[in-house]
Enzyme design. Structure first.
Site, PDB file in Angstrom:
ATOM      1  N   ARG A 168      -5.296   9.549 -10.508  1.00 49.55           N
ATOM      2  CA  ARG A 168      -6.084   9.800  -9.292  1.00 49.55           C
ATOM      3  C   ARG A 168      -5.157  10.103  -8.112  1.00 49.55           C
ATOM      4  NH1 ARG A 168      -6.210   7.326  -3.895  1.00 49.55           N
ATOM      5  NH2 ARG A 168      -8.311   7.506  -3.090  1.00 49.55           N
TER       6      ARG A 168
ATOM      7  N   THR B 185      -1.671   3.240   3.618  1.00 49.56           N
ATOM      8  CA  THR B 185      -0.825   4.440   3.644  1.00 49.56           C
ATOM      9  C   THR B 185      -0.011   4.385   4.912  1.00 49.56           C
ATOM     10  OG1 THR B 185      -2.517   5.749   2.526  1.00 49.56           O
ATOM     11  CG2 THR B 185      -0.988   6.988   3.881  1.00 49.56           C
TER      12      THR B 185
ATOM     13  N   THR C 101       1.926   7.029   0.263  1.00 48.25           N
ATOM     14  CA  THR C 101       1.013   5.948  -0.120  1.00 48.25           C
ATOM     15  C   THR C 101       1.121   5.597  -1.600  1.00 48.25           C
ATOM     16  OG1 THR C 101      -1.318   5.275  -0.037  1.00 48.25           O
ATOM     17  CG2 THR C 101      -0.896   7.493  -0.789  1.00 48.25           C
TER      18      THR C 101
ATOM     19  N   THR D 203      -5.196   7.674   7.231  1.00 48.55           N
ATOM     20  CA  THR D 203      -5.147   6.553   6.300  1.00 48.55           C
ATOM     21  C   THR D 203      -6.593   6.143   6.048  1.00 48.55           C
ATOM     22  OG1 THR D 203      -5.032   4.905   8.066  1.00 48.55           O
ATOM     23  CG2 THR D 203      -2.942   5.704   7.201  1.00 48.55           C
ATOM     24  N   GLY D 204      -6.826   5.539   4.905  1.00 48.47           N
ATOM     25  CA  GLY D 204      -8.184   5.101   4.591  1.00 48.47           C
ATOM     26  C   GLY D 204      -8.700   5.781   3.348  1.00 48.47           C
TER      27      GLY D 204
ATOM     28  N   SER E 254       0.822  -1.214   0.000  1.00 48.68           N
ATOM     29  CA  SER E 254       0.000   0.000   0.000  1.00 48.68           C
ATOM     30  C   SER E 254       0.855   1.263   0.000  1.00 48.68           C
ATOM     31  CB  SER E 254      -0.918   0.012   1.228  1.00 48.68           C
ATOM     32  OG  SER E 254      -0.167   0.188   2.405  1.00 48.68           O
TER      33      SER E 254
END
Ligand code: ASP
Length: 372
Positions: free
Chosen positions: A249, A221, A239, A272-273, A80
């Site tokens: 993106r 991340t 990340t 993160t997420g 990730s």
């Protein structure tokens, strides 16, 4: 002008002074603290340990957090972040990173950067050597190369297999995929056996993960924030972003104020997420502003998560698809990790902490909702 005493100021300013009073109290005795997201293979714990080592050796807090996250960026097993990150829909790894240096109040970021293993270091160069804040895509790569970074292929064999499994799983309404012979294709490769035949070199655990990741594009991340004994702070987020994303993106990680924010007078926060949901509440900035207004790091982060939930009318069913975590470190050394979702056993996900006087370790995040 005659100096007024602390208690007299309080009396004069009344309740409006409370956040200020807390900040002043907090600034009295700073101690070294580093926090980060947890990450695979003990990545967060190793990151915090490294950053703390540099801080204790008298190094700058920004150098410390960058060196910490470099461990994870360079680890091909963390898919990730950095080298080995899961690629975009074209099979190309694109990396995002941002950093902030408290004492100089400067920031730097890169977005959709290809072929460089350590985007956090490139973000640090943007901060240190330009009067720009963010470089993206081709320009960011050219800047990195000019600065001496080596161009390398970031796609590992494991990530390449996961990308191919994702492509093979994309079917039309009749169950057809371009990757099988004939229009009368067999049903989607749900069974590991079929995938094993196609990818004999891959072990079963990888194929199981690939199937999960094909159905639910993962993201991950590392965010790391540090405070030293002088009260100086810095932070970084890095990340590979959302797996299988549209090329170009950028999520929240490279957005200063979204996936990272630091105010030398107050503290820092990162996330993160699911980046898109974080950006809708300008999360890291919101967390730090909450702390400025007097909330504890825990309250500040939970409040930002409540704003995310509000964007879904607090509908827990729709929110199931969203994972989001904030990490917050206040200038007085108080810190928290907060997650939208706790696990079924009543615990939050974990984050990593090093306080200098204790080995780098995991602690539990507080959380807003519990998965049923
Ligand atoms: N926040 C990152 C992004 O949206 C991914 C993650 O942390 O999971 O790109």
């Amino acid at each position: 002008m005659k100096d007024i005493t602390f208690s007299r100021r309080v009396a004069l300013l009344g309740a409006a002074a409370l956040p200020w009073i807390r900040a002043v109290k907090g600034q009295a005795k700073p101690k070294s603290v580093v926090i980060s997201s947890a990450n695979r293979n003990n990545g967060g714990v190793n990151c915090c340990a490294k950053a703390m080592e540099i801080i204790k050796g008298g190094g700058d807090t920004l150098d410390a957090v960058i060196a910490g996250v470099n461990i994870v960026e360079l680890d091909p097993r963390d898919n990730s972040v950095g080298y080995g990150g899961l690629p975009n829909e074209d099979g190309v790894v694109e990396l995002d990173a941002s950093c902030m240096h408290g004492p100089s109040r400067r920031g730097g970021a890169v977005g959709a950067l290809r072929n460089i293993k350590t985007p956090s270091k490139v973000a640090q160069k943007v901060l240190a050597e330009t009067d720009h804040m963010m470089l993206v895509g081709e320009g960011a790569l050219r800047f990195a190369k000019a600065a001496g970074f080596k161009e390398e292929d970031l796609l590992t064999e494991e990530s390449r297999i996961q990308w191919l499994v994702w492509k093979r799983q994309m079917r039309d309404k009749n169950g057809h995929t371009n990757w099988e012979s004939g229009i009368d294709a067999p049903p989607a490769a749900k069974k590991i056996g079929e995938l094993k035949r196609l990818f004999p070199q891959a072990d079963e655990a990888l194929l199981e993960e690939a199937l999960r990741n094909a159905a639910n594009p993962p993201h991950g991340t590392i965010n790391c924030i540090a405070l030293n004994e002088k009260g100086e702070m810095s932070a970084v987020t890095t990340t590979s972003g959302l797996a299988w994303k549209i090329p170009g993106r950028c999520g929240d990680s490279p957005i200063i104020g979204g996936g990272l924010w630091l105010d030398q007078d107050v503290g820092g926060a990162g996330s993160t997420g699911r980046g898109e949901e974080n950006l809708r509440v300008c999360g890291a900035h919101t967390v730090v502003e909450n702390m400025r207004l007097g909330m504890s790091p825990k309250e500040a982060a939970l409040d930002a998560l409540k704003r995310v939930a509000r964007n879904f009318d607090n509908d827990e069913k729709r929110l199931q698809a969203v994972d989001l975590n904030f990490y917050a470190l206040r200038k007085d050394g108080e810190y928290a990790g907060a997650s939208l979702w706790g696990t079924r056993n009543g615990r939050g996900p974990q984050f990593a902490v090093s306080t200098g006087d204790r080995e780098s370790h995991h602690e539990n995040c507080v959380y807003l909702f519990e998965r049923k």
